[in-house]
Design an enzyme around this catalytic site. Structure first.
Site, short mmCIF file in Angstrom:
data_model
loop_
_atom_site.label_atom_id
_atom_site.label_comp_id
_atom_site.label_asym_id
_atom_site.label_seq_id
_atom_site.Cartn_x
_atom_site.Cartn_y
_atom_site.Cartn_z
N HIS A 61 4.42 -7.49 -0.53
CA HIS A 61 4.43 -8.11 0.80
C HIS A 61 5.74 -8.86 1.00
O HIS A 61 6.52 -9.03 0.05
CB HIS A 61 3.22 -9.01 1.00
CG HIS A 61 3.21 -10.25 0.16
ND1 HIS A 61 3.21 -10.22 -1.22
CD2 HIS A 61 3.19 -11.57 0.50
CE1 HIS A 61 3.18 -11.46 -1.68
NE2 HIS A 61 3.18 -12.30 -0.67
N HIS A 63 6.61 -12.06 1.71
CA HIS A 63 6.90 -13.47 1.49
C HIS A 63 8.12 -13.52 0.57
O HIS A 63 8.31 -12.65 -0.29
CB HIS A 63 5.71 -14.19 0.86
CG HIS A 63 4.65 -14.57 1.88
ND1 HIS A 63 3.32 -14.71 1.55
CD2 HIS A 63 4.76 -14.84 3.21
CE1 HIS A 63 2.65 -15.05 2.65
NE2 HIS A 63 3.49 -15.13 3.66
N ASP A 65 9.30 -15.01 -2.05
CA ASP A 65 9.33 -14.93 -3.52
C ASP A 65 9.07 -13.52 -4.03
O ASP A 65 9.22 -13.25 -5.22
CB ASP A 65 8.35 -15.94 -4.15
CG ASP A 65 6.95 -15.90 -3.56
OD1 ASP A 65 6.81 -15.53 -2.38
OD2 ASP A 65 6.00 -16.24 -4.28
N HIS A 66 8.69 -12.61 -3.15
CA HIS A 66 8.41 -11.22 -3.56
C HIS A 66 9.47 -10.24 -3.07
O HIS A 66 9.37 -9.05 -3.35
CB HIS A 66 7.03 -10.80 -3.06
CG HIS A 66 5.94 -11.63 -3.66
ND1 HIS A 66 5.19 -11.23 -4.73
CD2 HIS A 66 5.53 -12.89 -3.35
CE1 HIS A 66 4.34 -12.21 -5.07
NE2 HIS A 66 4.53 -13.22 -4.24
N HIS A 139 -4.47 -11.59 2.04
CA HIS A 139 -3.38 -12.56 2.08
C HIS A 139 -3.02 -12.75 3.55
O HIS A 139 -3.35 -11.88 4.36
CB HIS A 139 -2.20 -12.00 1.25
CG HIS A 139 -1.25 -13.03 0.76
ND1 HIS A 139 -1.64 -14.15 0.07
CD2 HIS A 139 0.11 -13.11 0.84
CE1 HIS A 139 -0.56 -14.86 -0.24
NE2 HIS A 139 0.51 -14.25 0.22
N ASP A 206 -0.18 -11.44 -4.54
CA ASP A 206 -0.81 -12.48 -3.73
C ASP A 206 -2.07 -12.01 -2.99
O ASP A 206 -2.01 -11.18 -2.08
CB ASP A 206 0.21 -13.03 -2.73
CG ASP A 206 1.40 -13.65 -3.45
OD1 ASP A 206 1.56 -13.39 -4.65
OD2 ASP A 206 2.16 -14.38 -2.80
N HIS A 264 2.94 -15.61 -11.71
CA HIS A 264 3.06 -16.14 -10.35
C HIS A 264 2.45 -17.55 -10.28
O HIS A 264 1.56 -17.83 -9.50
CB HIS A 264 2.38 -15.18 -9.36
CG HIS A 264 2.66 -15.47 -7.91
ND1 HIS A 264 1.89 -16.31 -7.16
CD2 HIS A 264 3.62 -15.01 -7.08
CE1 HIS A 264 2.35 -16.35 -5.92
NE2 HIS A 264 3.41 -15.57 -5.85
ZN LIG Z 1 2.59 -14.41 -0.61
#
Ligand SMILES: [Zn+2]
Length: 307
Positions: A61, A63, A65-66, A139, A206, A264
């Protein structure tokens, strides 16, 4: 060679000990990069793997941090003139994010990206090494986890073959057709072989607890799963679409997982042993609290069963 190489283990914000997320899976001739967060390109330098080795990128996804490591990794593919196409999978909903990350700054694009967004739950991509399947997770934005499933194979037993006097091209025919007729006696493949169980890898990022988590984890030899929080923060975890270490461990136990890799982590927890302690109460298989630059082998193949 089948192993996980961990590039980073932090959620949301990196810490002094933990880079943003990032994971490599080496599986025969494929090297898959999952969820490259910021700093993934530099973390890669500390592993024995180069950008040229990458064959596929999977993003769960969009976000930060990914995926904030995508611009650097994509540009690096061109800088190193990676000669083969690199497939990229991500939720189709996030196509605008991907387009911006891909062209975040000016560079001379030589590498060929094969862009194959995930359009729907259960989408399957056929690879030479098995099937890559995406499952929708829970999520706040569209998120897919992935699993790699190697089909069961067949291992011939030489002593059984020679007992029947089967050799040379007849072995290939037996494999192909499933049986051989020898002097009025039919020998089936099952009589002279055992099933070689396929291996499974699952990557669950997530998400709150949902059916997709269990579908991905089912009988995984190696499960990489987020455990952002601990049980005291279970209500917060559910609210923001994340798992606790206890939930991740229960999923692993109920799904027949062999090696469980927790990762994570929220930066609020200073001591990683708390994740191990919480998970251990629910899961008695191989349990690993991921650290940056750790390598985790896919466990040896399950024992073959007869016929
Ligand atoms: Zn996320």
């Amino acid at each position: 060679m089948r192993e996980l190489v961990v590039l980073g283990t932090a959620s949301q914000a990196p810490t002094r000990q933990r880079n943003h997320n990032g994971y490599l899976l080496r599986w025969d001739d494929e090297v898959l990069l999952f969820d490259p967060g910021e700093g993934s390109q530099r973390q890669l330098l500390h592993t024995g793997i180069s950008a040229t080795d990458l064959t596929r990128i999977c993003v769960t996804h969009f976000h930060g941090d990914h995926c904030l490591g995508l611009p650097g990794m994509i540009q690096r593919l061109s800088l190193d003139r990676v000669p083969h196409p690199v497939a990229v999978h991500f939720p189709a909903d996030g196509a605008d994010y991907f387009a911006r990350l891909r062209h975040a700054s000016s560079f001379y694009e030589t590498a060929e990206l094969r862009v194959e967004p995930i359009e729907a739950d259960r989408q399957r991509i056929t690879l030479g090494i098995g099937t890559l399947e995406a499952r929708r997770l829970r999520h706040p934005i569209e998120t897919y986890g992935y699993r790699l499933v190697e089909p069961d194979g067949c291992r011939m037993l030489p002593e059984k073959l020679s007992a029947y006097g089967i050799a040379g091209p007849a072995v290939g025919e037996l494999l192909r057709v499933g049986h051989l007729d020898l002097d009025g006696r039919r020998v089936t493949r099952d009589e002279v072989s055992v099933t070689r169980p396929g291996q499974r890898f699952a990557f669950v990022m997530d998400t709150g607890l949902c059916d997709g988590v269990y579908a991905l984890a089912e009988h995984a030899d190696l499960l990489v799963i987020e455990s952002t929080f601990l049980e005291p923060e279970a209500a917060l975890a559910a609210e923001v679409g994340h798992l606790t270490a206890a939930q991740a461990a229960r999923v692993a136990a109920e799904s027949g997982v062999r090696t469980l890799v927790l990762t994570h982590f929220s930066q609020r927890y200073a001591d990683p042993r708390r994740f191990a302690d919480e998970a251990r109460a629910h899961f008695d298989g191989e349990l690993i609290v991921a650290e940056d630059l750790m390598t985790v082998p896919v466990p040896p193949r399950r024992v073959a069963s007869a016929g």
